[in-house]
Design a protein around this motif. Structure first.
Motif, PDB file in Angstrom:
ATOM      1  N   ASP A  93       0.739  -1.221  -0.057  1.00 54.17           N
ATOM      2  CA  ASP A  93      -0.021   0.132   0.047  1.00 54.17           C
ATOM      3  C   ASP A  93       0.845   1.253   0.126  1.00 54.17           C
ATOM      4  O   ASP A  93       0.624   2.240  -0.702  1.00 54.17           O
ATOM      5  CB  ASP A  93      -1.102   0.073   1.286  1.00 54.17           C
ATOM      6  CG  ASP A  93      -1.750  -1.170   1.319  1.00 54.17           C
ATOM      7  OD1 ASP A  93      -2.162  -1.932   0.315  1.00 54.17           O
ATOM      8  OD2 ASP A  93      -2.309  -1.399   2.494  1.00 54.17           O
ATOM      9  N   PHE A  94       1.895   1.380   0.855  1.00 52.67           N
ATOM     10  CA  PHE A  94       2.641   2.326   0.704  1.00 52.67           C
ATOM     11  C   PHE A  94       3.732   2.413  -0.415  1.00 52.67           C
ATOM     12  O   PHE A  94       3.760   3.715  -0.979  1.00 52.67           O
ATOM     13  CB  PHE A  94       3.707   2.244   2.092  1.00 52.67           C
ATOM     14  CG  PHE A  94       3.276   2.528   3.381  1.00 52.67           C
ATOM     15  CD1 PHE A  94       2.964   3.715   3.814  1.00 52.67           C
ATOM     16  CD2 PHE A  94       2.770   1.624   4.225  1.00 52.67           C
ATOM     17  CE1 PHE A  94       2.392   4.269   5.261  1.00 52.67           C
ATOM     18  CE2 PHE A  94       2.237   1.859   5.252  1.00 52.67           C
ATOM     19  CZ  PHE A  94       1.805   3.249   5.899  1.00 52.67           C
ATOM     20  N   GLU A  95       4.015   1.582  -0.875  1.00 56.82           N
ATOM     21  CA  GLU A  95       4.756   1.612  -2.211  1.00 56.82           C
ATOM     22  C   GLU A  95       3.941   1.950  -3.286  1.00 56.82           C
ATOM     23  O   GLU A  95       4.653   3.049  -4.047  1.00 56.82           O
ATOM     24  CB  GLU A  95       5.228  -0.022  -2.650  1.00 56.82           C
ATOM     25  CG  GLU A  95       5.991  -0.152  -3.841  1.00 56.82           C
ATOM     26  CD  GLU A  95       7.227   0.642  -3.563  1.00 56.82           C
ATOM     27  OE1 GLU A  95       7.960   1.186  -4.453  1.00 56.82           O
ATOM     28  OE2 GLU A  95       8.045   0.334  -2.527  1.00 56.82           O
ATOM     29  N   SER A 122       9.233   7.883   1.539  1.00 59.24           N
ATOM     30  CA  SER A 122      10.051   6.650   1.463  1.00 59.24           C
ATOM     31  C   SER A 122       9.359   5.941   2.838  1.00 59.24           C
ATOM     32  O   SER A 122       8.772   6.711   3.725  1.00 59.24           O
ATOM     33  CB  SER A 122      11.202   6.564   1.647  1.00 59.24           C
ATOM     34  OG  SER A 122      11.727   7.342   2.522  1.00 59.24           O
ATOM     35  N   PHE A 123       9.733   4.598   2.954  1.00 61.26           N
ATOM     36  CA  PHE A 123       9.139   3.910   4.068  1.00 61.26           C
ATOM     37  C   PHE A 123      10.175   2.794   4.198  1.00 61.26           C
ATOM     38  O   PHE A 123      10.882   2.037   3.128  1.00 61.26           O
ATOM     39  CB  PHE A 123       7.843   3.636   3.947  1.00 61.26           C
ATOM     40  CG  PHE A 123       7.299   2.546   2.839  1.00 61.26           C
ATOM     41  CD1 PHE A 123       7.651   1.032   3.401  1.00 61.26           C
ATOM     42  CD2 PHE A 123       7.317   2.904   1.699  1.00 61.26           C
ATOM     43  CE1 PHE A 123       7.329   0.003   2.506  1.00 61.26           C
ATOM     44  CE2 PHE A 123       7.145   1.935   0.724  1.00 61.26           C
ATOM     45  CZ  PHE A 123       7.146   0.619   1.112  1.00 61.26           C
ATOM     46  N   ASP A 124      10.365   2.292   5.326  1.00 64.84           N
ATOM     47  CA  ASP A 124      10.787   0.840   5.628  1.00 64.84           C
ATOM     48  C   ASP A 124      10.020   0.359   6.804  1.00 64.84           C
ATOM     49  O   ASP A 124       9.301   0.772   7.376  1.00 64.84           O
ATOM     50  CB  ASP A 124      12.349   0.882   5.446  1.00 64.84           C
ATOM     51  CG  ASP A 124      12.797   1.863   6.747  1.00 64.84           C
ATOM     52  OD1 ASP A 124      12.236   2.123   7.982  1.00 64.84           O
ATOM     53  OD2 ASP A 124      14.144   2.505   6.812  1.00 64.84           O
ATOM     54  N   GLU A 125      10.629  -0.642   7.394  1.00 63.57           N
ATOM     55  CA  GLU A 125      10.137  -1.379   8.484  1.00 63.57           C
ATOM     56  C   GLU A 125      10.074  -0.393   9.658  1.00 63.57           C
ATOM     57  O   GLU A 125       9.209  -0.549  10.483  1.00 63.57           O
ATOM     58  CB  GLU A 125      11.045  -2.668   8.969  1.00 63.57           C
ATOM     59  CG  GLU A 125      10.789  -3.897   7.762  1.00 63.57           C
ATOM     60  CD  GLU A 125      11.766  -5.133   8.416  1.00 63.57           C
ATOM     61  OE1 GLU A 125      12.154  -4.980   9.364  1.00 63.57           O
ATOM     62  OE2 GLU A 125      11.682  -6.010   7.399  1.00 63.57           O
ATOM     63  N   GLU A 126      10.921   0.366   9.719  1.00 64.64           N
ATOM     64  CA  GLU A 126      10.897   1.460  11.128  1.00 64.64           C
ATOM     65  C   GLU A 126      10.362   2.742  10.842  1.00 64.64           C
ATOM     66  O   GLU A 126      10.081   3.116  11.920  1.00 64.64           O
ATOM     67  CB  GLU A 126      12.415   1.262  11.535  1.00 64.64           C
ATOM     68  CG  GLU A 126      13.114   0.100  11.915  1.00 64.64           C
ATOM     69  CD  GLU A 126      14.508  -0.061  12.273  1.00 64.64           C
ATOM     70  OE1 GLU A 126      15.203   1.204  12.309  1.00 64.64           O
ATOM     71  OE2 GLU A 126      15.203  -0.949  12.455  1.00 64.64           O
ATOM     72  N   LYS A 127      10.534   3.594   9.569  1.00 65.90           N
ATOM     73  CA  LYS A 127      10.308   4.684   9.501  1.00 65.90           C
ATOM     74  C   LYS A 127       9.509   4.993   8.410  1.00 65.90           C
ATOM     75  O   LYS A 127       9.317   4.273   7.257  1.00 65.90           O
ATOM     76  CB  LYS A 127      11.683   5.568   9.326  1.00 65.90           C
ATOM     77  CG  LYS A 127      12.584   5.648  10.626  1.00 65.90           C
ATOM     78  CD  LYS A 127      12.219   6.242  11.325  1.00 65.90           C
ATOM     79  CE  LYS A 127      13.042   6.710  12.703  1.00 65.90           C
ATOM     80  NZ  LYS A 127      12.414   7.045  13.774  1.00 65.90           N
ATOM     81  N   GLU A 140      11.395  17.359   5.235  1.00 65.55           N
ATOM     82  CA  GLU A 140      10.867  16.158   5.364  1.00 65.55           C
ATOM     83  C   GLU A 140      10.887  15.834   6.992  1.00 65.55           C
ATOM     84  O   GLU A 140      11.715  16.280   7.781  1.00 65.55           O
ATOM     85  CB  GLU A 140      12.045  15.296   4.702  1.00 65.55           C
ATOM     86  CG  GLU A 140      11.962  15.262   3.334  1.00 65.55           C
ATOM     87  CD  GLU A 140      12.921  14.131   2.664  1.00 65.55           C
ATOM     88  OE1 GLU A 140      13.516  13.392   3.339  1.00 65.55           O
ATOM     89  OE2 GLU A 140      12.965  14.171   1.429  1.00 65.55           O
ATOM     90  N   VAL A 141      10.007  15.051   7.323  1.00 61.84           N
ATOM     91  CA  VAL A 141       9.612  14.324   8.624  1.00 61.84           C
ATOM     92  C   VAL A 141       9.763  12.804   8.683  1.00 61.84           C
ATOM     93  O   VAL A 141       9.035  12.452   7.815  1.00 61.84           O
ATOM     94  CB  VAL A 141       8.233  14.706   8.966  1.00 61.84           C
ATOM     95  CG1 VAL A 141       8.096  14.224  10.384  1.00 61.84           C
ATOM     96  CG2 VAL A 141       8.255  16.361   9.152  1.00 61.84           C
ATOM     97  N   SER A 142      10.518  12.362   9.423  1.00 65.00           N
ATOM     98  CA  SER A 142      10.914  10.878   9.728  1.00 65.00           C
ATOM     99  C   SER A 142       9.782  10.267  10.920  1.00 65.00           C
ATOM    100  O   SER A 142      10.296  10.975  11.754  1.00 65.00           O
ATOM    101  CB  SER A 142      12.252  10.544   9.830  1.00 65.00           C
ATOM    102  OG  SER A 142      12.341   9.466  10.093  1.00 65.00           O
TER     103      SER A 142
END
Length: 157
Positions: A93-95, A122-127, A140-142
């Protein structure tokens, strides 16, 4: 059968039904609202889903669910579009939403806020990283993914 197992088995059935079509499975939810149970299937396709697509998937899925009979409670089956402000739950969904405007809600405030709206960078398992549309800086906000209570697309005109 547990909720997660019901959703997983329903997802498998839907994927069989839509195989070879343009239709994509977005999500499956098995939820209780009040005293009623709902099995919701969200589908999409390039250019958008039609009511005929929903009816077709519903008509193909209903007899398979009856045949397998893995849901103990009485429920209502709903097949629909995930909508313009669809929830983002899974990595896929994020992709599909990179570059789109998203609305993120957090459990605990980060940078003084519990809600953020911006372009998904972007996104990954943590952010999850979004770029603010506010002002000229486009900062940008992480955000810590474990702190995200909900993420969805934001409506854009």
């Amino acid at each position: 059968m547990k909720r997660v197992e019901i959703e997983k088995r329903t997802e498998e059935l839907v994927l069989e039904i839509i195989k070879g079509t343009e239709i994509e499975l977005w999500d499956v939810e098995y939820v209780k609202e009040g005293s009623e149970f709902y099995l919701r299937v969200y589908i999409d396709k390039p250019g958008g889903i039609t009511i005929d697509d929903c009816v077709e998937v519903n008509r193909a899925l209903n007899p398979k669910l009856d045949e397998e009979d893995f849901v103990e409670e009485a429920y209502t089956l709903e097949v629909s579009s995930p909508g313009l402000t669809r929830k983002l739950k899974k990595d896929r969904d994020f992709e599909k939403s990179i570059g789109k405007l998203v609305h993120i809600k957090l459990y605990k405030a980060e940078s003084g806020s519990k809600e953020f709206i911006g372009r998904l960078v972007s996104f990954d398992e943590e952010k999850i990283v979004i770029k603010s549309d506010d002002g000229d800086d486009g900062s940008e906000v992480s955000l810590d993914r474990s702190n995200v209570s909900s993420a969805r697309l934001e409506f854009e005109e």
